[in-house]
Design an enzyme around this catalytic site. Structure first.
Site, short mmCIF file in Angstrom:
data_model
loop_
_atom_site.label_atom_id
_atom_site.label_comp_id
_atom_site.label_asym_id
_atom_site.label_seq_id
_atom_site.Cartn_x
_atom_site.Cartn_y
_atom_site.Cartn_z
N GLY A 1 33.33 -43.31 -70.67
CA GLY A 1 34.53 -42.79 -71.33
C GLY A 1 35.62 -42.44 -70.33
O GLY A 1 36.51 -41.65 -70.61
N SER B 1 37.21 -47.37 -67.57
CA SER B 1 37.12 -48.44 -66.58
C SER B 1 37.81 -49.70 -67.12
O SER B 1 38.36 -50.49 -66.36
CB SER B 1 35.66 -48.74 -66.25
OG SER B 1 34.92 -48.96 -67.42
N SER B 2 37.83 -49.86 -68.43
CA SER B 2 38.45 -51.07 -69.00
C SER B 2 39.97 -51.06 -68.81
O SER B 2 40.54 -52.07 -68.40
CB SER B 2 38.07 -51.25 -70.46
OG SER B 2 38.20 -50.06 -71.16
N TYR C 1 35.49 -47.28 -83.95
CA TYR C 1 36.85 -46.96 -83.47
C TYR C 1 37.89 -47.62 -84.37
O TYR C 1 38.82 -46.97 -84.86
CB TYR C 1 37.00 -47.44 -82.03
CG TYR C 1 38.31 -47.04 -81.40
CD1 TYR C 1 38.42 -45.87 -80.67
CD2 TYR C 1 39.46 -47.82 -81.57
CE1 TYR C 1 39.64 -45.49 -80.11
CE2 TYR C 1 40.67 -47.45 -81.02
CZ TYR C 1 40.76 -46.29 -80.29
OH TYR C 1 41.96 -45.90 -79.74
N THR D 1 44.52 -39.29 -81.08
CA THR D 1 45.88 -39.04 -81.58
C THR D 1 46.85 -40.12 -81.12
O THR D 1 47.91 -40.28 -81.70
CB THR D 1 46.39 -37.67 -81.06
OG1 THR D 1 46.02 -37.56 -79.69
CG2 THR D 1 45.77 -36.52 -81.84
N GLU E 1 42.61 -36.07 -78.69
CA GLU E 1 41.72 -37.25 -78.78
C GLU E 1 41.94 -37.96 -80.12
O GLU E 1 42.05 -37.31 -81.16
CB GLU E 1 40.27 -36.76 -78.66
CG GLU E 1 39.37 -37.69 -77.92
CD GLU E 1 39.74 -37.85 -76.44
OE1 GLU E 1 40.46 -38.82 -76.12
OE2 GLU E 1 39.32 -37.02 -75.63
N ASP F 1 45.04 -44.66 -72.41
CA ASP F 1 44.27 -44.99 -71.21
C ASP F 1 45.11 -45.80 -70.22
O ASP F 1 45.13 -45.53 -69.03
CB ASP F 1 43.02 -45.79 -71.58
CG ASP F 1 42.16 -45.07 -72.59
OD1 ASP F 1 42.39 -43.87 -72.83
OD2 ASP F 1 41.25 -45.71 -73.16
C1 GLA Z 1 39.74 -44.72 -76.30
C2 GLA Z 1 41.02 -45.52 -76.55
C3 GLA Z 1 42.25 -44.61 -76.45
C4 GLA Z 1 42.12 -43.38 -77.31
C5 GLA Z 1 40.76 -42.71 -77.08
C6 GLA Z 1 40.50 -41.58 -78.04
O1 GLA Z 1 39.69 -44.25 -74.98
O2 GLA Z 1 41.14 -46.56 -75.62
O3 GLA Z 1 43.41 -45.35 -76.80
O4 GLA Z 1 42.32 -43.66 -78.66
O5 GLA Z 1 39.68 -43.61 -77.20
O6 GLA Z 1 41.42 -40.55 -77.83
#
Ligand code: GLA
Length: 385
Positions: free
Chosen positions: A129, A132-133, A227, A41, A39, A177
């Site tokens: 988390g 969906s985006s 973030y 990373t 996560e 994602d």
């Molecule tokens: C979100 C971001 C991903 C990733 C995660 C954390 O989902 O869109 O790119 O950085 O957080 O691992």
């Protein structure tokens, strides 16, 4: 958002499109994703271990002779018309910016010879988390690619999705994602090297255990700015050490500049280095069918996210602490960007219902609100229906 099966969702989106625009659309399904471990990373050129799931976004798209394009978010009954040649991010535009950002990038590179209409809906809870985006972005770029025969590669499409999120949504996300949602495979997770974009496919079998997602049903509002702050810290450390990304930093190198860093930034750097190691160790554990070790690494990941990277929240910590105490659970951690959303858990197949009952009651007692559960299948990536 109501939870539909994928068949119901497809029918709903197709019907809505036909009724609204009186034509037959092209239909795309783009899935959400989970992440086993690794996560925060991805934007450090490191390793992640995601999988696409059997819930996602269905997008219907077709050309039109009308003088503008429209998009319609069926779940919230919200429509927006736009001129595709003249796009900019909308302040507080929420969902619209994901779609417009993708169209902006496509129009920059390709000549789209006609206007078009879009209708979409989903069965992934947003804010959980589960990306969906990214699913929405991928569904749009994939749909445009098919509709206008643009012949983009899947790599090109996911970078467009990511750029949309950077520039229109203003979240400087990594590539995990979009990658997982595009390239996912049935019953499998992908150990992805975010530097080379090469992945290794793993059949996921946790033997007597199964994956259970638990949604805290909270999303704390600072998530987006926090973030981007984390990403800035990582980039600052990498540049101090004159390397491309934290991927290239060893613990020794980080220690060598410890005095020049704030303690909290040092810990963030350390977290990323350790989480990368955990992701590799976890994939080895899976190869060796060592599910116990896999679970321990998940707890280790959460510990780092909570205490070093500082992206957890009390609700997530509560669920993970409860899981740690339960004899039915061998691994749990928060999943995704943090500050809310889901935990991912490895729960004994035989005891799933007992575990659910126990943790639901405890969560309710602690926060006076309910958590939700999702049991997902690992599924294939974005495709036409
Ligand atoms: C979100 C971001 C991903 C990733 C995660 C954390 O989902 O869109 O790119 O950085 O957080 O691992």
């Amino acid at each position: 958002m109501s939870i539909h099966t994928n068949q119901e969702l497809i029918a709903k989106v197709r019907n809505a499109f036909q009724q609204k625009y009186n034509s037959e659309p092209l239909l795309v399904f783009a899935p959400g994703r989970i992440n086993l471990i690794g996560e925060h990373t991805d934007y450090n050129d490191g390793f992640v271990f995601p999988a696409a799931i059997d819930k996602g976004i269905v997008c219907a798209i077709q050309k039109t002779t009308a003088t503008s394009c429209t998009m319609y978010a069926l779940d919230i009954k919200s429509e927006h018309s736009f001129d595709k040649q003249n796009l900019a991010p909308i302040t507080n535009g929420s969902w619209k910016n994901y779609v417009l950002g993708v169209i902006f990038e496509v129009v920059k590179k390709y000549n789209l010879d006609s206007n078009f209409n879009i209708v979409f809906a989903g069965n992934i809870p947003s804010g959980a988390g589960l990306s969906s985006s990214a699913a929405l972005e991928n569904s749009i770029v994939f749909g445009l690619n098919e509709l206008f025969a643009l012949e983009m590669s899947k790599e090109e499409m996911i970078y467009i999705s990511q750029k949309a999120e950077h520039d229109f949504v203003n979240v400087k996300c990594g590539i995990m994602d979009q990658y997982a949602s595009m390239f996912g495979q049935e019953n499998s997770a992908l150990l992805l090297d975010c530097r080379t974009l090469k992945s290794e496919l793993f059949k996921v079998d946790f033997q007597d255990y199964e994956i259970l997602l638990i949604n805290t049903n909270v999303k704390h509002s600072l998530a987006d700015s926090a973030y981007n702050d984390r990403r800035n810290v990582c980039e600052k450390i990498a540049s101090l050490l004159k390397v491309t990304a934290l991927r290239d930093v060893t613990k020794e190198a980080l220690l060598s500049i410890k005095e020049t860093l704030l303690e909290e930034d040092f810990l963030k750097g350390l977290y990323v280095i350790e989480e990368n190691e955990r992701a590799i160790k976890a994939s080895d554990a899976l190869k060796e069918n060592n599910v116990q070790l896999f679970g321990e690494l998940m707890f280790g990941s959460h510990n780092g996210l909570q205490h070093q990277y500082n992206v957890s929240c009390v609700e997530l910590d509560f669920l993970v602490d409860f899981a740690k105490e339960s004899k039915h659970n061998i691994g749990a951690r928060m999943m995704g960007g943090g500050f809310g959303g889901c935990t991912i858990n490895l729960v004994s197949k035989k005891e799933v219902s007992t575990f659910k009952e126990e943790i639901a009651a405890a969560y309710k007692k602690e926060f006076s609100k309910a958590c939700s559960f999702y049991q997902v299948q690992l599924s294939k990536g974005t495709h036409c229906i």
